[in-house]
Scaffold this motif. Structure first.
Motif, PDB file in Angstrom:
ATOM      1  N   ILE A  92       0.853  -1.198   0.000  1.00 27.17           N
ATOM      2  CA  ILE A  92       0.000   0.000   0.000  1.00 27.17           C
ATOM      3  C   ILE A  92       0.884   1.242   0.000  1.00 27.17           C
ATOM      4  N   THR A  93       0.310   2.320  -0.485  1.00 22.95           N
ATOM      5  CA  THR A  93       0.912   3.646  -0.313  1.00 22.95           C
ATOM      6  C   THR A  93       0.593   4.111   1.103  1.00 22.95           C
ATOM      7  N   ALA A  94       1.581   4.681   1.781  1.00 27.58           N
ATOM      8  CA  ALA A  94       1.350   5.092   3.170  1.00 27.58           C
ATOM      9  C   ALA A  94       2.185   6.324   3.531  1.00 27.58           C
ATOM     10  N   THR A  95       1.539   7.245   4.228  1.00 26.00           N
ATOM     11  CA  THR A  95       2.257   8.389   4.805  1.00 26.00           C
ATOM     12  C   THR A  95       2.385   8.261   6.323  1.00 26.00           C
ATOM     13  N   ALA A  96       1.627   7.328   6.894  1.00 26.46           N
ATOM     14  CA  ALA A  96       1.645   7.186   8.360  1.00 26.46           C
ATOM     15  C   ALA A  96       2.829   6.335   8.789  1.00 26.46           C
ATOM     16  N   CYS A 144       1.814   2.586  10.056  1.00 23.73           N
ATOM     17  CA  CYS A 144       0.406   2.343  10.385  1.00 23.73           C
ATOM     18  C   CYS A 144      -0.366   1.949   9.131  1.00 23.73           C
ATOM     19  N   ALA A 145      -1.084   0.851   9.219  1.00 21.51           N
ATOM     20  CA  ALA A 145      -1.838   0.362   8.061  1.00 21.51           C
ATOM     21  C   ALA A 145      -3.254   0.001   8.484  1.00 21.51           C
ATOM     22  N   ASN A 146      -4.200   0.372   7.640  1.00 22.21           N
ATOM     23  CA  ASN A 146      -5.604   0.056   7.893  1.00 22.21           C
ATOM     24  C   ASN A 146      -5.786  -1.462   7.996  1.00 22.21           C
ATOM     25  N   THR A 200      -6.822  -3.572   4.921  1.00 21.34           N
ATOM     26  CA  THR A 200      -5.988  -3.772   3.735  1.00 21.34           C
ATOM     27  C   THR A 200      -5.367  -5.167   3.755  1.00 21.34           C
ATOM     28  N   GLY A 201      -5.189  -5.713   2.554  1.00 17.15           N
ATOM     29  CA  GLY A 201      -4.520  -7.001   2.425  1.00 17.15           C
ATOM     30  C   GLY A 201      -3.099  -6.918   2.966  1.00 17.15           C
ATOM     31  N   PHE A 247      -0.400   1.971  -5.853  1.00 15.02           N
ATOM     32  CA  PHE A 247      -0.398   1.297  -4.554  1.00 15.02           C
ATOM     33  C   PHE A 247      -1.400   1.917  -3.574  1.00 15.02           C
ATOM     34  N   ALA A 248      -2.011   3.028  -3.976  1.00 17.07           N
ATOM     35  CA  ALA A 248      -3.112   3.578  -3.176  1.00 17.07           C
ATOM     36  C   ALA A 248      -4.444   2.979  -3.614  1.00 17.07           C
ATOM     37  N   GLY A 249      -4.419   2.170  -4.660  1.00 10.93           N
ATOM     38  CA  GLY A 249      -5.654   1.556  -5.155  1.00 10.93           C
ATOM     39  C   GLY A 249      -6.416   2.453  -6.101  1.00 10.93           C
ATOM     40  N   ARG A 305      -0.319  -5.002  -8.389  1.00  9.52           N
ATOM     41  CA  ARG A 305       0.346  -3.696  -8.203  1.00  9.52           C
ATOM     42  C   ARG A 305       1.845  -3.771  -8.504  1.00  9.52           C
ATOM     43  N   HIS A 328      -6.782   0.932  12.534  1.00  5.85           N
ATOM     44  CA  HIS A 328      -5.439   0.628  12.042  1.00  5.85           C
ATOM     45  C   HIS A 328      -4.649  -0.307  12.966  1.00  5.85           C
ATOM     46  N   TRP A 379       3.221  14.556   0.648  1.00  6.22           N
ATOM     47  CA  TRP A 379       1.761  14.549   0.481  1.00  6.22           C
ATOM     48  C   TRP A 379       1.200  15.627   1.390  1.00  6.22           C
TER      49      TRP A 379
END
Ligand code: FMN
Length: 164
Positions: A32-36, A50-52, A55-56, A83-85, A94, A130, A152
């Motif tokens: 995934i794309t992530a800023t956290a 940090c990931a939701n 998400t897979g 990667f943000a879907g 992806r 998350h 971002w």
């Protein structure tokens, strides 16, 4: 408790580096794309990602206990959207975008990322929507040129320039 909309409006003002968090191997690769993402400690080298939970990628990190944080440059907007879907591509598809290599620890890293941090999960903290993964950094792969990071901010990507 603060209002969620206000919270999101406020967080939109916090510029963040853009990363791809990746895990798994072969057909089980996820990302995934992530800023956290932020640094936690230098002793030992560690970070928080940090990931939701939905998400897979979060589920795969839970299983694998290993992940990579790939830091993107200002030439990586397209792959960040993949990667943000945002292009509708999910799962291993992806990874058809970008130049991916297999790390000896069994995880994919983006060859032209500014830097890739290969982490083992030390602790996984579930909180709200998350998981906060505390990653113990096992390897740091630097690209070693003058590429610039991308930020971002306010729902769009920005190049960085020094403040005079
Ligand atoms: C700039 C940007 C930053 C994001 N940061 C995060 C993040 O830190 N954590 C997260 O879980 N999702 C974040 N997302 C959303 C995920 O990238 C998106 O939900 C994910 O690709 C969905 O993956 P899935 O198909 O496995 O569910 C971000 C999206 C964008 C565009």
């Amino acid at each position: 408790m603060a209002d969620e909309v206000q919270f999101k409006k406020g967080m939109a003002l916090l510029a963040g580096g853009v990363t791809l968090i990746t895990t798994g191997s072969g057909a089980m690769r996820r990302g995934i794309t992530a800023t956290a993402v932020c640094s936690l400690s230098a002793k030992p080298p560690s970070l928080i990602a940090c990931a939701n939970k939905d998400t897979g990628t979060a589920q795969a990190i839970k299983e694998n206990n290993i992940f990579v944080v790939n830091v993107l440059g200002d030439n990586h907007k397209d792959i960040a959207m993949v990667f943000a879907g945002a292009t509708g591509i999910a799962g291993v598809g992806r990874f058809e975008h970008g130049n991916w290599a297999d790390h000896s620890m069994g995880v994919p890293y983006l060859e032209d990322a500014l830097v890739s941090f290969v982490c083992e999960t030390g602790v996984c903290v579930p909180y709200g929507s998350h998981f906060a993964f505390i990653g113990e950094v096992k390897d740091v792969i630097m690209k070693g040129d003058e590429a610039l990071p991308v930020a971002w901010l306010g729902s769009s990507f920005h190049s960085l320039s020094p403040v005079a």
